[in-house]
Design a protein around this motif. Structure first.
Motif, mmCIF file in Angstrom:
data_model
loop_
_atom_site.group_PDB
_atom_site.id
_atom_site.type_symbol
_atom_site.label_atom_id
_atom_site.label_comp_id
_atom_site.label_asym_id
_atom_site.label_seq_id
_atom_site.Cartn_x
_atom_site.Cartn_y
_atom_site.Cartn_z
ATOM 1 N N ILE A 108 28.323 43.366 34.271
ATOM 2 C CA ILE A 108 28.692 42.007 34.713
ATOM 3 C C ILE A 108 27.795 41.583 35.875
ATOM 4 C CG2 ILE A 108 30.500 40.605 35.799
ATOM 5 C CD1 ILE A 108 32.583 42.155 34.236
ATOM 6 N N ILE A 112 25.349 38.344 36.329
ATOM 7 C CA ILE A 112 25.539 37.360 37.397
ATOM 8 C C ILE A 112 24.278 37.253 38.254
ATOM 9 C CG2 ILE A 112 26.841 36.831 39.516
ATOM 10 C CD1 ILE A 112 29.289 38.145 38.219
ATOM 11 N N ARG A 135 37.045 43.289 38.194
ATOM 12 C CA ARG A 135 36.476 42.008 38.600
ATOM 13 C C ARG A 135 36.875 41.591 40.014
ATOM 14 N NH1 ARG A 135 38.235 38.155 33.980
ATOM 15 N NH2 ARG A 135 39.729 39.832 33.592
ATOM 16 N N ILE A 138 34.165 42.474 42.359
ATOM 17 C CA ILE A 138 33.006 41.587 42.194
ATOM 18 C C ILE A 138 33.328 40.245 42.856
ATOM 19 C CG2 ILE A 138 31.439 40.492 40.538
ATOM 20 C CD1 ILE A 138 32.227 42.679 38.510
ATOM 21 N N ALA A 139 34.580 39.804 42.685
ATOM 22 C CA ALA A 139 35.004 38.549 43.319
ATOM 23 C C ALA A 139 34.835 38.635 44.833
ATOM 24 C CB ALA A 139 36.463 38.252 42.972
ATOM 25 N N ARG A 151 39.168 34.970 45.743
ATOM 26 C CA ARG A 151 39.268 35.660 44.458
ATOM 27 C C ARG A 151 39.690 34.709 43.341
ATOM 28 N NH1 ARG A 151 42.035 41.715 44.769
ATOM 29 N NH2 ARG A 151 40.382 42.697 45.997
ATOM 30 N N ALA A 154 36.942 32.616 42.120
ATOM 31 C CA ALA A 154 35.996 33.417 41.331
ATOM 32 C C ALA A 154 36.499 33.599 39.906
ATOM 33 C CB ALA A 154 35.777 34.776 41.997
ATOM 34 N N PHE A 155 37.818 33.869 39.775
ATOM 35 C CA PHE A 155 38.389 34.067 38.440
ATOM 36 C C PHE A 155 38.417 32.783 37.625
ATOM 37 C CE2 PHE A 155 39.568 38.261 39.803
ATOM 38 C CZ PHE A 155 39.648 38.982 38.624
ATOM 39 N N LEU A 159 33.926 34.580 37.067
ATOM 40 C CA LEU A 159 34.538 35.781 36.484
ATOM 41 C C LEU A 159 35.523 35.486 35.351
ATOM 42 C CD1 LEU A 159 35.010 37.915 39.711
ATOM 43 C CD2 LEU A 159 33.256 38.136 37.941
ATOM 44 N N TRP A 161 36.937 34.932 31.745
ATOM 45 C CA TRP A 161 36.457 35.654 30.541
ATOM 46 C C TRP A 161 35.604 34.767 29.648
ATOM 47 C CZ3 TRP A 161 38.099 34.677 25.430
ATOM 48 C CH2 TRP A 161 39.211 33.840 25.303
ATOM 49 N N TYR A 165 29.788 35.567 31.854
ATOM 50 C CA TYR A 165 29.339 36.863 32.387
ATOM 51 C C TYR A 165 30.285 37.996 32.007
ATOM 52 C CZ TYR A 165 26.777 33.534 35.279
ATOM 53 O OH TYR A 165 25.995 32.502 35.706
ATOM 54 N N TYR A 166 31.337 37.664 31.277
ATOM 55 C CA TYR A 166 32.386 38.647 31.013
ATOM 56 C C TYR A 166 31.897 39.779 30.118
ATOM 57 C CZ TYR A 166 36.956 40.631 30.026
ATOM 58 O OH TYR A 166 38.021 41.486 29.934
#
Ligand code: AMP
Ligand code: FE
Ligand code: FE
Ligand code: ZN
Length: 284
Positions: A108, A112, A135, A138-139, A151, A154-155, A159, A161, A165-166
């Protein structure tokens, strides 16, 4: 049996929560919880620290884990309680999942990094040795780099799905998950089974297989279950004789979920404690 709030789904920094097990247990005790379960993703590494931190608090700590499973393209989370943490299958399978998560996180980040300034070291800096990577780490790196505000942002973007980049990671099937939990003396509860999106509702045919394999319950009261989904879960529980739980899925500051925002009844906790034979709950 405690009449104080019972929260059977929480995360520490052993996986993607933001507190150490000690900080998490202390917060739960200070809020007056009667019982809590530590359910880090694919790891039991926080159990001993949680037990130690609970000493003298009068709170019950139920050892648990949130096992990752895959039902085809869907990620299905399975709460596991009171299993033997040294069971050879559990040890091998969770190690394999954690290793798969590590390499998936690298993939991932590689993707990114083509579009944003981000390195693998940035992500490692947001976790410690042995952490179950996900994730959320990463967030945290994306937040520190200033690419997103938090976070949740980011989701909802990079991030997500469907964000471009998932990547998936290895996990056993839900049936294999229940079988391995039950074989290790544990109690299996399907986590947030009726949410929107990728974590889509488990189908009834899959559920029937899980019931035959010894599934104990369904996590009904969880903020991500939809209202329609909850009605469906109540029907399924009545039809298949499953218990219903409720919990916060607390991740410290990593998510808006607050400790004990949803709870489990003392009666269901009592049945769960009677069912689990692979390890013991710690009476603090
Ligand atoms: P992963 O297991 O790496 O696919 O990441 C999923 C994890 O991210 C879940 O276990 C959640 O705890 C966490 N997560 C999902 N959505 C959010 C969100 N909006 N904000 C913070 N954490 C989230
Ligand atoms: Fe999580
Ligand atoms: Fe989950
Ligand atoms: Zn969770």
């Amino acid at each position: 049996m405690p009449e104080r709030p019972i929260d059977l789904h929480t995360h520490s920094a052993v996986s993607d929560g933001t507190q150490t097990p000690t900080q998490l247990v202390r917060e739960a005790a200070s809020l007056g919880l009667g019982a809590m379960a530590l359910t880090d993703h694919d790891s039991t590494a926080g159990w001993q620290e949680a037990f130690t931190a609970a000493e003298g608090t009068g709170m019950l700590v139920v050892p648990g884990m949130e096992l990752s499973t895959n039902d085809g393209p869907a990620s299905v989370h399975m709460l596991a309680y009171l299993f033997d943490p040294l069971d050879a299958t559990i040890v091998a399978e969770t190690a394999r999942i954690r290793d798969g998560r590590l390499h998936r996180a690298e993939r991932i980040v590689e993707k990114i990094a083509r579009d944003y300034e981000l390195t693998w070291d940035d992500v490692l800096a947001e976790s410690s040795d042995g952490t179950t990577l996900g994730r959320p780490h990463i967030a945290d790196a994306l937040v520190r780099k200033g690419h997103v505000a938090n976070r949740s942002a980011a989701f909802e973007s990079i991030l997500h799905w469907r964000g471009g980049y998932y990547e998936k990671y290895y996990a056993p099937s839900p049936l294999e998950g229940v079988q391995m939990i039950v074989a290790a003396g544990g109690v299996a509860v399907l986590a947030h089974p009726a949410t929107h999106g990728r974590y889509r509702p488990a189908s009834e045919s899959m559920l029937r297989q899980l019931v035959d394999a010894g599934l104990f319950g369904l996590e009904l009261d969880h903020r991500d279950n939809t209202d329609d989904g909850k009605a469906w879960l109540r029907e399924l529980a009545a039809k298949y004789g499953l218990e219903l739980t409720g919990a916060s899925d607390y991740h410290g500051e990593g998510k808006p979920n607050r400790l004990a925002e949803n709870t489990t009844s003392p009666e269901v906790l009592e049945k769960l404690l009677a069912r689990g034979t692979g390890s013991a709950a710690f009476v603090g």
